[in-house]
Design a protein around this motif. Structure first.
Motif, PDB file in Angstrom:
ATOM      1  N   LEU A   1       0.886  -1.391  -0.045  1.00 44.34           N
ATOM      2  CA  LEU A   1       0.026   0.110   0.021  1.00 44.34           C
ATOM      3  C   LEU A   1       0.862   1.358  -0.040  1.00 44.34           C
ATOM      4  O   LEU A   1       0.807   2.117  -0.743  1.00 44.34           O
ATOM      5  CB  LEU A   1      -0.839  -0.189   1.237  1.00 44.34           C
ATOM      6  CG  LEU A   1      -1.793   1.225   1.310  1.00 44.34           C
ATOM      7  CD1 LEU A   1      -2.621   1.432   0.255  1.00 44.34           C
ATOM      8  CD2 LEU A   1      -2.634   1.178   2.755  1.00 44.34           C
ATOM      9  N   GLY A   2       1.787   1.012   0.971  1.00 40.02           N
ATOM     10  CA  GLY A   2       2.955   2.300   0.837  1.00 40.02           C
ATOM     11  C   GLY A   2       3.620   2.752  -0.545  1.00 40.02           C
ATOM     12  O   GLY A   2       3.670   3.882  -1.008  1.00 40.02           O
ATOM     13  N   GLU A   3       3.930   1.745  -1.042  1.00 42.66           N
ATOM     14  CA  GLU A   3       4.517   1.806  -2.367  1.00 42.66           C
ATOM     15  C   GLU A   3       3.553   2.397  -3.523  1.00 42.66           C
ATOM     16  O   GLU A   3       3.808   3.074  -4.305  1.00 42.66           O
ATOM     17  CB  GLU A   3       5.308   0.271  -3.007  1.00 42.66           C
ATOM     18  CG  GLU A   3       6.239  -0.036  -2.193  1.00 42.66           C
ATOM     19  CD  GLU A   3       6.761  -1.440  -2.358  1.00 42.66           C
ATOM     20  OE1 GLU A   3       6.185  -1.984  -3.633  1.00 42.66           O
ATOM     21  OE2 GLU A   3       7.954  -2.053  -1.542  1.00 42.66           O
ATOM     22  N   HIS A   4       2.326   1.762  -3.530  1.00 48.05           N
ATOM     23  CA  HIS A   4       1.365   2.074  -4.457  1.00 48.05           C
ATOM     24  C   HIS A   4       1.179   3.570  -4.304  1.00 48.05           C
ATOM     25  O   HIS A   4       0.842   4.404  -4.895  1.00 48.05           O
ATOM     26  CB  HIS A   4       0.121   1.321  -4.329  1.00 48.05           C
ATOM     27  CG  HIS A   4      -1.039   1.735  -5.105  1.00 48.05           C
ATOM     28  ND1 HIS A   4      -0.905   1.488  -6.555  1.00 48.05           N
ATOM     29  CD2 HIS A   4      -2.272   2.222  -4.970  1.00 48.05           C
ATOM     30  CE1 HIS A   4      -1.869   1.948  -7.012  1.00 48.05           C
ATOM     31  NE2 HIS A   4      -2.954   2.552  -6.174  1.00 48.05           N
ATOM     32  N   ARG A   5       0.979   4.004  -2.901  1.00 43.15           N
ATOM     33  CA  ARG A   5       0.524   5.281  -2.553  1.00 43.15           C
ATOM     34  C   ARG A   5       1.638   6.403  -3.114  1.00 43.15           C
ATOM     35  O   ARG A   5       1.211   7.331  -3.428  1.00 43.15           O
ATOM     36  CB  ARG A   5       0.355   5.277  -1.086  1.00 43.15           C
ATOM     37  CG  ARG A   5      -0.543   6.536  -0.598  1.00 43.15           C
ATOM     38  CD  ARG A   5      -0.447   6.521   1.013  1.00 43.15           C
ATOM     39  NE  ARG A   5      -0.973   5.116   1.705  1.00 43.15           N
ATOM     40  CZ  ARG A   5      -0.560   5.077   2.824  1.00 43.15           C
ATOM     41  NH1 ARG A   5      -0.425   6.164   3.754  1.00 43.15           N
ATOM     42  NH2 ARG A   5      -0.974   3.830   3.502  1.00 43.15           N
ATOM     43  N   GLU A   6       3.079   5.815  -2.737  1.00 43.23           N
ATOM     44  CA  GLU A   6       4.008   6.936  -3.486  1.00 43.23           C
ATOM     45  C   GLU A   6       4.025   7.105  -4.954  1.00 43.23           C
ATOM     46  O   GLU A   6       4.361   8.090  -5.225  1.00 43.23           O
ATOM     47  CB  GLU A   6       5.097   6.056  -2.981  1.00 43.23           C
ATOM     48  CG  GLU A   6       5.465   5.877  -1.486  1.00 43.23           C
ATOM     49  CD  GLU A   6       6.567   7.129  -0.928  1.00 43.23           C
ATOM     50  OE1 GLU A   6       7.417   7.250  -1.394  1.00 43.23           O
ATOM     51  OE2 GLU A   6       6.107   7.609   0.058  1.00 43.23           O
ATOM     52  N   GLN A   7       3.645   5.977  -5.489  1.00 45.13           N
ATOM     53  CA  GLN A   7       3.570   5.847  -6.953  1.00 45.13           C
ATOM     54  C   GLN A   7       2.491   6.951  -7.360  1.00 45.13           C
ATOM     55  O   GLN A   7       2.533   7.818  -8.553  1.00 45.13           O
ATOM     56  CB  GLN A   7       3.529   4.367  -7.585  1.00 45.13           C
ATOM     57  CG  GLN A   7       4.666   3.731  -7.609  1.00 45.13           C
ATOM     58  CD  GLN A   7       4.387   2.154  -7.829  1.00 45.13           C
ATOM     59  OE1 GLN A   7       3.226   2.039  -8.198  1.00 45.13           O
ATOM     60  NE2 GLN A   7       5.276   1.239  -7.836  1.00 45.13           N
ATOM     61  N   GLN A   8       1.092   6.726  -6.678  1.00 44.39           N
ATOM     62  CA  GLN A   8       0.308   7.784  -7.243  1.00 44.39           C
ATOM     63  C   GLN A   8       0.446   9.050  -6.715  1.00 44.39           C
ATOM     64  O   GLN A   8      -0.142   9.966  -7.632  1.00 44.39           O
ATOM     65  CB  GLN A   8      -1.028   7.144  -6.276  1.00 44.39           C
ATOM     66  CG  GLN A   8      -1.553   5.734  -6.814  1.00 44.39           C
ATOM     67  CD  GLN A   8      -2.056   5.923  -8.321  1.00 44.39           C
ATOM     68  OE1 GLN A   8      -2.832   6.741  -8.857  1.00 44.39           O
ATOM     69  NE2 GLN A   8      -1.599   4.985  -8.997  1.00 44.39           N
ATOM     70  N   THR A   9       1.100   9.444  -5.745  1.00 40.82           N
ATOM     71  CA  THR A   9       1.259  10.605  -5.449  1.00 40.82           C
ATOM     72  C   THR A   9       2.223  11.409  -6.489  1.00 40.82           C
ATOM     73  O   THR A   9       2.322  12.657  -6.355  1.00 40.82           O
ATOM     74  CB  THR A   9       1.723  10.722  -4.009  1.00 40.82           C
ATOM     75  OG1 THR A   9       1.068  10.153  -2.917  1.00 40.82           O
ATOM     76  CG2 THR A   9       2.125  12.059  -3.290  1.00 40.82           C
TER      77      THR A   9
ATOM     78  N   PRO B   1      12.569  10.375  -8.029  1.00 37.58           N
ATOM     79  CA  PRO B   1      12.737   8.978  -8.799  1.00 37.58           C
ATOM     80  C   PRO B   1      11.192   8.564  -9.387  1.00 37.58           C
ATOM     81  O   PRO B   1      11.201   8.363 -10.604  1.00 37.58           O
ATOM     82  CB  PRO B   1      13.201   7.921  -7.892  1.00 37.58           C
ATOM     83  CG  PRO B   1      13.993   8.887  -6.780  1.00 37.58           C
ATOM     84  CD  PRO B   1      13.104  10.264  -6.587  1.00 37.58           C
ATOM     85  N   CYS B   2      10.214   8.635  -8.606  1.00 35.49           N
ATOM     86  CA  CYS B   2       8.967   8.457  -8.861  1.00 35.49           C
ATOM     87  C   CYS B   2       8.439   9.466 -10.186  1.00 35.49           C
ATOM     88  O   CYS B   2       7.826   8.807 -11.091  1.00 35.49           O
ATOM     89  CB  CYS B   2       7.868   8.374  -8.028  1.00 35.49           C
ATOM     90  SG  CYS B   2       8.099   7.150  -6.728  1.00 35.49           S
ATOM     91  N   VAL B   3       8.682  10.594 -10.017  1.00 37.85           N
ATOM     92  CA  VAL B   3       8.655  11.669 -11.208  1.00 37.85           C
ATOM     93  C   VAL B   3       9.048  11.267 -12.500  1.00 37.85           C
ATOM     94  O   VAL B   3       8.304  11.105 -13.490  1.00 37.85           O
ATOM     95  CB  VAL B   3       8.664  12.985 -10.560  1.00 37.85           C
ATOM     96  CG1 VAL B   3       8.580  14.190 -11.728  1.00 37.85           C
ATOM     97  CG2 VAL B   3       7.926  13.305  -9.419  1.00 37.85           C
ATOM     98  N   ILE B   4      10.337  10.919 -12.395  1.00 39.00           N
ATOM     99  CA  ILE B   4      11.127  10.432 -13.466  1.00 39.00           C
ATOM    100  C   ILE B   4      10.616   9.395 -14.254  1.00 39.00           C
ATOM    101  O   ILE B   4      10.429   9.393 -15.512  1.00 39.00           O
ATOM    102  CB  ILE B   4      12.779  10.193 -13.028  1.00 39.00           C
ATOM    103  CG1 ILE B   4      13.263  11.405 -12.701  1.00 39.00           C
ATOM    104  CG2 ILE B   4      13.372   9.679 -14.282  1.00 39.00           C
ATOM    105  CD1 ILE B   4      14.733  11.274 -12.250  1.00 39.00           C
TER     106      ILE B   4
END
Length: 326
Positions: free
Chosen positions: A69-77, A110-113
């Motif tokens: 859930l934490g990883e999914h949340r970070e990707q969505q944010t 990193p997620c934005v990239i």
């Protein structure tokens, strides 16, 4: 009489149930405030039963689902609109500063990239659509990049994007973010702070427009109750909460995260952190408490008054009433 007993049992069960148990797991977030931004996948797992007894969920599966859930949340944010929405909440709560903005952007860099690299063409179309507004932004970023060691390679692309509408603005931004990601952490923070100071007026105007689009979404509480910043001892921690994934019970505010390499001998400088912009758990606990109080205070017979709306009751399976209840 049957309904009165069901009402009493429901009140007792809801009061006894741990609030956090209702929201544990990697899914079923659509009905919560957080679900408006972060939609989980799969079935949530409840920690604790309806009677408030011992947990029947395997602890390792709970930890794994929480991590997912934490990883999914970070990707969505990391999506631009959601990052802007977080900045709007920080601004509304008086917690937006250059260091807060820098901590937010650098953490999600990193997620934005990754998100940008998958669809540069879409970014190009957005840039072309708003080129008259973005052209001076590219020009100012090019000037800033020219004076920043490590960003020399992207200077030419930014200059081209600033002078030619047909140039790939998405590729120029991606090049800048890739070069920024390769720089030391302290240099990343410094550059984003300079960008914030350079674009603060434009950002403020954009956030003001966003607030008129979605006024009901602004003004969420930013205090994380029961959490203390381990860098400056702010209690409760307000604004972004950066939680270390390597050290137990180690949390930093945005201001301290921006200088994490200088705290505690630099032990956490290379550790991964998870960003929690809001105290979702505290908000849900308050909603849960309010619901318990309201349900306990509501007379049982008042919920079933009227000649209709029986479909959800046992009697409604046989006798469907007509008309409007009062």
């Amino acid at each position: 009489g049957m309904w009165s007993q069901c009402h009493a049992d429901a009140c007792e069960a809801m009061t006894a149930m741990p609030a956090e148990g209702m929201m544990k797991g990697a899914g079923s977030w659509n009905f919560s405030m957080e679900g408006m931004l972060f939609k989980g996948k799969g079935k949530g797992k409840c920690k604790g039963d309806w009677s408030g007894g011992a947990s029947t969920t395997d602890e390792s599966s709970v930890d794994a689902s929480g991590a997912c859930l934490g990883e999914h949340r970070e990707q969505q944010t990391c999506r631009p609109r959601k990052l802007l929405w977080i900045l709007l909440q920080l601004l509304s709560g008086g917690a937006l500063s250059s260091k807060a903005a820098a901590s937010l952007i650098v953490h999600f860099l990193p997620c934005v990239i990754t998100a940008m690299a998958t669809d540069v063409g879409k970014i190009d179309r957005k840039v072309c659509k708003h080129y008259s507004t973005l052209q001076p932004v590219f020009a100012e970023l090019q000037t800033l990049a020219s004076s920043t060691p490590g960003l020399e390679e992207c200077e030419a692309l930014l200059a081209t994007a600033a002078s030619h509408e047909s140039a790939s603005g998405g590729q120029a931004l991606l090049s800048m973010f890739l070069a920024l990601n390769a720089m030391p952490f302290d240099d990343q923070i410094t550059f984003v702070e300079q960008c914030f100071a350079q674009q603060e007026e434009r950002l403020g105007q954009l956030l003001d427009r966003m607030q008129t689009w979605m006024p009901a979404w602004s003004g969420l509480p930013l205090e994380h109750h029961g959490v203390t910043c381990d860098g400056c001892d702010m209690q409760p921690l307000k604004g972004l909460r950066l939680k270390c994934q390597c050290c137990p019970e180690y949390d930093l505010c945005a201001e301290c995260f921006a200088k994490k390499g200088k705290l505690h001998g630099g032990d956490c400088a290379d550790h991964s952190f998870r960003c929690n912009p809001f105290d979702w758990k505290g908000m849900w606990s308050q909603c849960h408490a309010d619901a318990c109080e309201a349900m306990t205070a509501m007379p049982a017979e008042g919920m079933m008054k009227g000649a209709g709306s029986w479909n959800f009751s046992m009697e409604g399976m046989l006798f469907k009433g007509k008309g409007k209840g009062k």
